[in-house]
Design a protein around this motif. Structure first.
Motif, short mmCIF file in Angstrom:
data_model
loop_
_atom_site.label_atom_id
_atom_site.label_comp_id
_atom_site.label_asym_id
_atom_site.label_seq_id
_atom_site.Cartn_x
_atom_site.Cartn_y
_atom_site.Cartn_z
N GLY A 218 0.80 -1.33 0.20
CA GLY A 218 0.14 -0.13 0.21
C GLY A 218 0.75 1.43 0.17
N ASN A 219 2.14 1.09 -0.20
CA ASN A 219 3.04 2.52 -0.23
C ASN A 219 3.08 2.82 -1.65
OD1 ASN A 219 3.48 1.77 2.51
ND2 ASN A 219 5.36 0.34 1.80
N LEU A 220 2.00 3.42 -2.12
CA LEU A 220 1.81 3.82 -3.45
C LEU A 220 2.79 5.00 -3.93
CD1 LEU A 220 -1.98 3.28 -4.23
CD2 LEU A 220 -0.24 1.51 -4.25
N VAL A 221 2.89 5.74 -3.02
CA VAL A 221 3.63 7.04 -3.29
C VAL A 221 5.28 6.72 -3.48
CG1 VAL A 221 4.70 9.14 -2.55
CG2 VAL A 221 2.54 8.63 -1.99
N THR A 222 5.90 5.71 -2.75
CA THR A 222 6.99 5.18 -3.14
C THR A 222 7.28 4.30 -4.18
OG1 THR A 222 7.71 5.10 -0.67
CG2 THR A 222 9.01 3.71 -1.81
N ALA A 223 6.15 3.46 -4.46
CA ALA A 223 6.14 2.52 -5.50
C ALA A 223 6.10 3.55 -6.97
CB ALA A 223 5.02 1.61 -5.60
N ALA A 224 5.19 4.25 -6.78
CA ALA A 224 5.06 5.20 -8.08
C ALA A 224 6.52 5.99 -8.18
CB ALA A 224 3.92 6.36 -7.94
N ARG A 225 7.09 6.61 -7.20
CA ARG A 225 8.49 7.18 -7.31
C ARG A 225 9.40 6.36 -8.03
NH1 ARG A 225 8.69 8.91 -2.48
NH2 ARG A 225 8.09 10.97 -3.12
N PHE A 226 9.57 5.18 -7.71
CA PHE A 226 10.38 4.12 -8.37
C PHE A 226 10.11 3.81 -9.81
CE2 PHE A 226 11.24 1.80 -4.21
CZ PHE A 226 12.54 2.34 -4.01
N LEU A 227 8.71 3.73 -10.15
CA LEU A 227 8.21 3.51 -11.54
C LEU A 227 8.50 4.66 -12.63
CD1 LEU A 227 4.86 1.58 -10.94
CD2 LEU A 227 7.18 0.69 -11.77
N LEU A 228 8.35 6.06 -11.83
CA LEU A 228 8.54 7.13 -12.52
C LEU A 228 10.05 7.51 -12.82
CD1 LEU A 228 7.34 9.87 -13.28
CD2 LEU A 228 8.03 10.98 -11.24
#
Length: 277
Positions: A218-228
């Motif tokens: 559920g750590n979507l901010v961190t996950a999205a940062r990696f993908l970005l």
């Protein structure tokens, strides 16, 4: 109850002899038994299933050994384990990993210790990525102890593309997310200081694995940062999920607004749709 046929051996000396003319003589299970016919006499030695299975393997009769192990594996400790490992050993040494996986798939309900040994042996010969997708996971298969999954995933850090593949469908509650994340970060010592475009293909897969782990928690901010940072189009799917789940404010403030240009460089149509909505 009906008996189980484990192994059939043809005896040419008794061909053509009517069953009524055959006589069986037996005194005790540990002693030889005799089968007599009008003109022939056969002496047979009773062996236990494990000894018999090993003899079949040594004779190259793997199909018979597997059938024996599956038929009596529940009642003889270690039988299925030994037969399985001996059956795949030659294929592992020759690099025939797909054939070894097919052989493993012929056994039903292998014990956790057998899976753990298979993981170690496949890794030893450089073929763990072939076995990983065959390891049973719930809900379709039996759940193994957590240490089996942790061992497999820890070793798959060296095969990051396979790691990403299994993380995409393995339930996150069957393994230690923190332990795997720690292993991944150790394999990426320069993650915070190196730009994503300078990473090797394998390291990019490791970063993607970190994104999957954070997403599963559920750590979507961190996950999205990696993908970005990777320039992955998957970032848009993750952002949309975050908006639906009520994390729109955090994602917009920390990721979307500061990185509008980068989002357009990844996919201008997706970026436009995201910003408009």
């Amino acid at each position: 109850s009906r008996g189980e046929v484990f192994h059939i051996l043809e005896m040419p000396c008794f061909q053509g002899c009517a069953p009524g003319k055959l006589h069986l003589g037996s005194v005790a299970p540990h002693l030889p038994l005799f089968i007599s016919a009008p003109r022939e006499l056969a002496v047979l030695q009773i062996r236990d299933l494990l000894e018999h299975a090993v003899q079949l393997l040594e004779a190259g009769q793997h199909d018979e050994a597997i059938r024996l192990a599956d038929g009596g594996g529940d009642s003889v400790q270690g039988l299925r384990h030994i037969v399985c490992l001996k059956c795949v050993a030659q294929d592992l040494r020759s690099g025939s990993f797909e054939r070894a996986c097919t052989t493993i798939g012929r056994f039903r309900e292998l014990e956790a210790s057998t899976w753990q040994e298979c993981i170690m042996q496949f890794d030893r010969f450089g073929g763990l990525q072939y076995l990983a997708v065959n390891i049973p996971v719930p809900p379709r298969s039996t759940r193994l102890p957590q240490e089996v999954y942790d061992d497999a995933l820890g070793r798959l850090v060296a095969f990051p593309s396979a790691l990403v593949a299994v993380l995409s469908w393995w339930p996150s509650d069957i393994f230690s997310v923190g332990k795997l994340e720690e292993s991944l970060r150790r394999s990426l010592p320069d993650l915070d200081s190196s730009p994503a475009h300078s990473l090797s293909a394998e390291d990019r897969c490791r970063v993607e694995a970190l994104a999957l782990l954070n997403c599963s928690q559920g750590n979507l901010v961190t996950a999205a940062r990696f993908l970005l940072e990777l320039g992955s189009p998957e970032v848009f799917r993750l952002l949309r999920r975050g908006f639906v789940e009520g994390q729109e404010s955090a994602l917009a403030a920390e990721l979307v607004r500061p990185n509008v240009r980068q989002l357009y460089e990844i996919d201008d149509r997706e970026a436009c749709t995201l910003l408009v909505n």
